[in-house]
Motif scaffolding. Structure first.
Motif, short mmCIF file in Angstrom:
data_model
loop_
_atom_site.label_atom_id
_atom_site.label_comp_id
_atom_site.label_asym_id
_atom_site.label_seq_id
_atom_site.Cartn_x
_atom_site.Cartn_y
_atom_site.Cartn_z
N ALA A 1 0.86 9.57 -6.10
CA ALA A 1 1.63 10.68 -5.79
C ALA A 1 2.30 11.23 -6.51
O ALA A 1 2.62 12.49 -6.49
N ASP B 1 -7.67 12.29 -2.89
CA ASP B 1 -7.91 12.27 -1.47
C ASP B 1 -7.60 10.56 -0.90
O ASP B 1 -7.71 9.47 -1.85
N GLU B 2 -7.44 10.36 0.58
CA GLU B 2 -7.27 9.06 0.93
C GLU B 2 -8.59 8.12 0.91
O GLU B 2 -8.26 7.08 0.35
N ARG B 3 -9.38 8.73 0.70
CA ARG B 3 -10.36 7.47 0.21
C ARG B 3 -10.62 6.38 -0.68
O ARG B 3 -10.35 5.60 -0.85
N ARG B 4 -10.05 7.70 -2.27
CA ARG B 4 -10.13 7.53 -3.55
C ARG B 4 -8.56 7.08 -3.49
O ARG B 4 -8.87 5.76 -4.02
N VAL B 5 -7.54 6.71 -3.31
CA VAL B 5 -6.56 6.04 -3.51
C VAL B 5 -6.92 4.70 -2.44
O VAL B 5 -5.73 3.61 -3.06
N ASN B 6 -7.72 4.43 -1.13
CA ASN B 6 -7.79 3.42 -0.50
C ASN B 6 -8.67 2.32 -1.03
O ASN B 6 -9.16 1.86 -1.66
N CYS B 7 -9.71 3.09 -2.36
CA CYS B 7 -10.52 2.26 -3.40
C CYS B 7 -9.63 1.55 -4.10
O CYS B 7 -10.03 0.66 -4.16
N LYS C 1 0.64 4.10 -2.49
CA LYS C 1 0.33 6.11 -2.53
C LYS C 1 1.43 6.37 -2.96
O LYS C 1 1.34 7.30 -3.57
N GLU C 2 2.62 6.47 -2.92
CA GLU C 2 3.55 7.09 -2.89
C GLU C 2 3.26 6.76 -4.69
O GLU C 2 3.67 7.81 -5.79
N GLU D 1 0.48 -1.47 0.29
CA GLU D 1 0.04 0.10 -0.10
C GLU D 1 0.89 1.08 -0.33
O GLU D 1 0.78 2.28 -0.75
#
Length: 86
Positions: A45, A69-75, A41-42, A37
């Motif tokens: 971005a 945003d964090e929620r979209r990345v996590n999705c 994420k890196e 993860e």
């Protein structure tokens, strides 16, 4: 290939894990990169942070999506993990 038949993730029992691979980066250094993860994420971005030297990856000029945003990345990560093969 990162996205070859084995894909980015694998199943280890009930757990989905990122695959590790030793690569030569565009700056000439060698590094073991684990697709977890944090790596994803890196890469979203800052896509050139760990740019791989081998073709076709070194010609990849992915745009940065630092505004997600964090929620979209996590999705996105959850979706990638759902593609893990048995």
């Amino acid at each position: 290939s990162w996205a070859g038949p084995k894909g980015l993730f694998a199943k280890d029992g009930d757990k989905v894990i990122g695959r590790a691979r030793e690569v030569v980066l565009a700056d000439g250094s060698t590094q073991t990169v684990t697709v977890d993860e944090a790596y994803i994420k890196e890469s979203i971005a800052m896509p050139n942070a760990k740019k791989v030297a081998e073709l076709p990856y070194r010609n990849n000029n992915m745009s940065a999506f630092a505004d997600l945003d964090e929620r979209r990345v996590n999705c996105l990560i959850a979706y990638m993990k759902s593609l893990a093969s048995n």
